[in-house]
Motif scaffolding. Structure first.
Motif, PDB file in Angstrom:
ATOM      1  N   TYR A   1       0.835  -1.205   0.000  1.00  8.15           N
ATOM      2  CA  TYR A   1       0.000   0.000   0.000  1.00  8.15           C
ATOM      3  C   TYR A   1       0.867   1.251   0.000  1.00  8.15           C
ATOM      4  O   TYR A   1       1.919   1.301   0.617  1.00  8.15           O
ATOM      5  CB  TYR A   1      -0.909   0.035   1.230  1.00  8.15           C
ATOM      6  CG  TYR A   1      -1.759  -1.208   1.398  1.00  8.15           C
ATOM      7  CD1 TYR A   1      -2.318  -1.850   0.295  1.00  8.15           C
ATOM      8  CD2 TYR A   1      -1.994  -1.728   2.674  1.00  8.15           C
ATOM      9  CE1 TYR A   1      -3.076  -2.989   0.461  1.00  8.15           C
ATOM     10  CE2 TYR A   1      -2.763  -2.860   2.847  1.00  8.15           C
ATOM     11  CZ  TYR A   1      -3.297  -3.489   1.724  1.00  8.15           C
ATOM     12  OH  TYR A   1      -4.051  -4.606   1.882  1.00  8.15           O
TER      13      TYR A   1
ATOM     14  N   VAL B   1      -2.977   6.991   0.034  1.00  8.14           N
ATOM     15  CA  VAL B   1      -4.258   6.896   0.738  1.00  8.14           C
ATOM     16  C   VAL B   1      -4.485   5.487   1.284  1.00  8.14           C
ATOM     17  O   VAL B   1      -5.008   5.306   2.385  1.00  8.14           O
ATOM     18  CB  VAL B   1      -5.414   7.295  -0.193  1.00  8.14           C
ATOM     19  CG1 VAL B   1      -6.766   7.106   0.509  1.00  8.14           C
ATOM     20  CG2 VAL B   1      -5.261   8.734  -0.643  1.00  8.14           C
ATOM     21  N   ASP B   2      -4.086   4.476   0.514  1.00  4.99           N
ATOM     22  CA  ASP B   2      -4.277   3.104   0.969  1.00  4.99           C
ATOM     23  C   ASP B   2      -3.531   2.853   2.282  1.00  4.99           C
ATOM     24  O   ASP B   2      -4.054   2.186   3.197  1.00  4.99           O
ATOM     25  CB  ASP B   2      -3.762   2.117  -0.088  1.00  4.99           C
ATOM     26  CG  ASP B   2      -4.652   2.087  -1.321  1.00  4.99           C
ATOM     27  OD1 ASP B   2      -5.744   2.699  -1.257  1.00  4.99           O
ATOM     28  OD2 ASP B   2      -4.264   1.473  -2.317  1.00  4.99           O
TER      29      ASP B   2
ATOM     30  N   VAL C   1      -5.510   4.570   5.116  1.00  2.00           N
ATOM     31  CA  VAL C   1      -6.709   3.799   5.458  1.00  2.00           C
ATOM     32  C   VAL C   1      -6.327   2.536   6.222  1.00  2.00           C
ATOM     33  O   VAL C   1      -6.965   2.170   7.217  1.00  2.00           O
ATOM     34  CB  VAL C   1      -7.495   3.445   4.189  1.00  2.00           C
ATOM     35  CG1 VAL C   1      -8.618   2.472   4.506  1.00  2.00           C
ATOM     36  CG2 VAL C   1      -8.043   4.702   3.539  1.00  2.00           C
ATOM     37  N   CYS C   2      -5.280   1.887   5.776  1.00  3.30           N
ATOM     38  CA  CYS C   2      -4.815   0.674   6.457  1.00  3.30           C
ATOM     39  C   CYS C   2      -4.422   0.977   7.909  1.00  3.30           C
ATOM     40  O   CYS C   2      -4.777   0.239   8.828  1.00  3.30           O
ATOM     41  CB  CYS C   2      -3.631   0.089   5.690  1.00  3.30           C
ATOM     42  SG  CYS C   2      -2.930  -1.396   6.444  1.00  3.30           S
TER      43      CYS C   2
ATOM     44  N   LEU D   1      -5.393   3.554   9.854  1.00  3.74           N
ATOM     45  CA  LEU D   1      -6.562   3.922  10.667  1.00  3.74           C
ATOM     46  C   LEU D   1      -7.387   2.698  11.049  1.00  3.74           C
ATOM     47  O   LEU D   1      -7.832   2.561  12.193  1.00  3.74           O
ATOM     48  CB  LEU D   1      -7.421   4.937   9.905  1.00  3.74           C
ATOM     49  CG  LEU D   1      -6.789   6.318   9.688  1.00  3.74           C
ATOM     50  CD1 LEU D   1      -7.723   7.202   8.860  1.00  3.74           C
ATOM     51  CD2 LEU D   1      -6.480   6.994  11.021  1.00  3.74           C
ATOM     52  N   CYS D   2      -7.601   1.817  10.080  1.00  4.55           N
ATOM     53  CA  CYS D   2      -8.377   0.608  10.372  1.00  4.55           C
ATOM     54  C   CYS D   2      -7.653  -0.292  11.369  1.00  4.55           C
ATOM     55  O   CYS D   2      -8.274  -0.878  12.265  1.00  4.55           O
ATOM     56  CB  CYS D   2      -8.660  -0.149   9.077  1.00  4.55           C
ATOM     57  SG  CYS D   2      -9.827   0.686   7.988  1.00  4.55           S
TER      58      CYS D   2
ATOM     59  N   PRO E   1     -12.419  -3.165   4.678  1.00  4.74           N
ATOM     60  CA  PRO E   1     -11.218  -2.591   4.050  1.00  4.74           C
ATOM     61  C   PRO E   1     -10.539  -3.565   3.084  1.00  4.74           C
ATOM     62  O   PRO E   1      -9.871  -3.142   2.130  1.00  4.74           O
ATOM     63  CB  PRO E   1     -10.311  -2.277   5.242  1.00  4.74           C
ATOM     64  CG  PRO E   1     -11.249  -2.126   6.392  1.00  4.74           C
ATOM     65  CD  PRO E   1     -12.334  -3.102   6.136  1.00  4.74           C
TER      66      PRO E   1
ATOM     67  N   TRP F   1     -11.326  -3.063  -0.511  1.00  6.39           N
ATOM     68  CA  TRP F   1     -10.607  -1.974  -1.156  1.00  6.39           C
ATOM     69  C   TRP F   1      -9.098  -2.245  -1.188  1.00  6.39           C
ATOM     70  O   TRP F   1      -8.444  -2.080  -2.216  1.00  6.39           O
ATOM     71  CB  TRP F   1     -10.895  -0.678  -0.390  1.00  6.39           C
ATOM     72  CG  TRP F   1     -10.211   0.544  -0.959  1.00  6.39           C
ATOM     73  CD1 TRP F   1      -9.563   0.655  -2.153  1.00  6.39           C
ATOM     74  CD2 TRP F   1     -10.104   1.825  -0.340  1.00  6.39           C
ATOM     75  NE1 TRP F   1      -9.062   1.906  -2.321  1.00  6.39           N
ATOM     76  CE2 TRP F   1      -9.391   2.663  -1.218  1.00  6.39           C
ATOM     77  CE3 TRP F   1     -10.559   2.349   0.865  1.00  6.39           C
ATOM     78  CZ2 TRP F   1      -9.116   3.996  -0.917  1.00  6.39           C
ATOM     79  CZ3 TRP F   1     -10.280   3.683   1.145  1.00  6.39           C
ATOM     80  CH2 TRP F   1      -9.563   4.484   0.265  1.00  6.39           C
ATOM     81  N   LEU F   2      -8.567  -2.694  -0.036  1.00  9.97           N
ATOM     82  CA  LEU F   2      -7.123  -2.826   0.081  1.00  9.97           C
ATOM     83  C   LEU F   2      -6.594  -4.174  -0.406  1.00  9.97           C
ATOM     84  O   LEU F   2      -5.406  -4.328  -0.640  1.00  9.97           O
ATOM     85  CB  LEU F   2      -6.707  -2.624   1.539  1.00  9.97           C
ATOM     86  CG  LEU F   2      -7.047  -1.256   2.150  1.00  9.97           C
ATOM     87  CD1 LEU F   2      -6.713  -1.247   3.630  1.00  9.97           C
ATOM     88  CD2 LEU F   2      -6.303  -0.143   1.427  1.00  9.97           C
TER      89      LEU F   2
END
Length: 380
Positions: free
Chosen positions: A47, A50-51, A54-55, A57-58, A96, A99-100
């Motif tokens: 990643y 942005v990926d 997001v990774c 934060l999750c 996620p 998306w990821l």
């Protein structure tokens, strides 16, 4: 100074220090955070931008849920709270990944461990196995059945399962350590309460008659000091002996080594009641009794005599000791009916009932037409 509760906990093998409880919590936090960091490090190879944000934060949200809802050391969440937390954990793990991609499924181990922690075994184990299997199924969908992909599928299943087991085991261990620590504290509080009750009970049982005897002897001395100095001097010597014995009894109460002797209590009862003008008769003075029975009968006799001196205007008091077969009895009777009967529900008799009941015996206070009796029985 170590409290009695701590000593009892150590003796029973249940002692857990504050340091152990804090260390267990630190181990859980450290291991969960380490798994999250390792999974993030592996995900960052795939990643960017942005990926990666997001990774991160999750992952932070999953770790927070794990530590605050499932690996917590306090009282467990209710069913509703656990259901909401598990649903949030599942969403944070699988959504996620849409998306990821598959690399984010490494966090499935947190969900597997949380299911074991939050659900009863009959539901948690199948759910844990399902989450572990899902990791392999999703890996297979991405990589197909190529020979090189079989290792990745096996690795995904084993990593998810082992992560879940480690989180579950450490969290349960930390919770168990905390429960032992709380049990130690409760045991300490109970020991303090028992010690206070013991002190109050012994002080009442041992000192009540002694202090009453001091009062009676002092009154006799006061009456005789002008009319019969020689008799007053004799009573004064007895008063000194009683006061010295009372001092010794205070020390015994403090040390927790209070033990009475029935023959000695009979002699003391005669002396005190004679001084108070009460006629005393004793039947069965030579009856042989075990030490435990003799000590408890002495306590009962002391309570009975104390009640006669404090509450009953008695003219006579009769003490009867008997042993028949496997039972021993002590009956103390006086003719101070009204006042003695009115005191039958006092703390002293309640203490006696508790003590006699602990040895399988009983104490009964009865009022007759012209007398009041206190009867106790004990198995020999």
């Amino acid at each position: 100074m170590t409290s009695p509760g701590v000593e009892e906990a150590r003796a029973s093998g249940l002692y857990v220090s504050d340091t152990a409880a804090r260390l267990s919590r630190a181990v859980v936090v450290t291991v969960c955070a380490a798994y999250a960091v390792v999974n993030l490090a592996g995900a960052y190879t795939n990643y960017r931008g942005v990926d990666a944000v997001v990774c991160t934060l999750c992952a932070a949200a999953i770790l927070t849920l794990q530590l605050t809802c499932f690996s917590r050391l306090g009282a467990p969440l209710g069913w509703a709270g656990r259901a909401v937390a598990l649903a949030a954990m599942a969403v944070l793990v699988y959504l996620p990944a849409v998306w990821l991609g598959v690399p984010f499924l490494a966090f499935g181990g947190f969900l597997a461990g949380s299911l074991l922690l939050a659900l009863p075994s009959w539901a948690g184990v199948p759910a844990y196995l399902a989450v572990t299997a899902v990791a392999g199924v999703l890996q297979r969908r991405v990589e197909g059945l190529e020979p090189d992909s079989l290792y990745s599928i096996f690795y995904s299943i084993s990593a998810t399962g082992l992560t879940g087991l480690v989180i579950f085991a450490l969290s349960r261990l930390a919770r168990f350590v905390r429960q032992l620590h709380d049990a130690r504290d409760e045991l300490s509080r109970m020991a303090v309460a028992q010690e206070r009750l013991r002190f109050a009970r012994d002080a009442h049982d041992l000192l009540g008659l002694s202090l009453s005897a001091v009062t009676v002897k002092a009154e006799v001395v006061d009456r005789l000091v002008d009319t019969d100095p020689k008799a007053a001097h004799s009573e004064l010597r007895e008063l000194l002996a009683v006061s010295r014995r009372t001092l010794g009894e205070v020390r015994m109460v403090v040390a927790g080594a209070a033990e009475l002797s029935l023959p000695e209590e009979l002699r003391s009862a005669r002396s005190v009641l004679d001084a108070a003008g009460v006629d005393v008769s004793v039947l069965g003075e030579d009856v042989e009794l075990p030490d435990a029975v003799s000590a408890l009968f002495a306590t009962m006799l002391r309570e009975a005599v104390t009640n006669v001196l404090r509450h009953a205007k008695a003219g006579s008091c009769h003490v009867a000791i008997a042993r028949r077969g496997d039972e021993a009895r002590l009956v103390v009777t006086n003719d101070g009916v009204q006042e003695a009967a009115d005191d039958a529900g006092g703390a002293g008799l309640e203490n006696l009932r508790r003590r006699f009941g602990g040895l399988g015996g009983s104490v009964v206070a009865e009022r007759d037409v012209d007398e009041f009796s206190l009867a106790g029985r004990l198995p020999v």
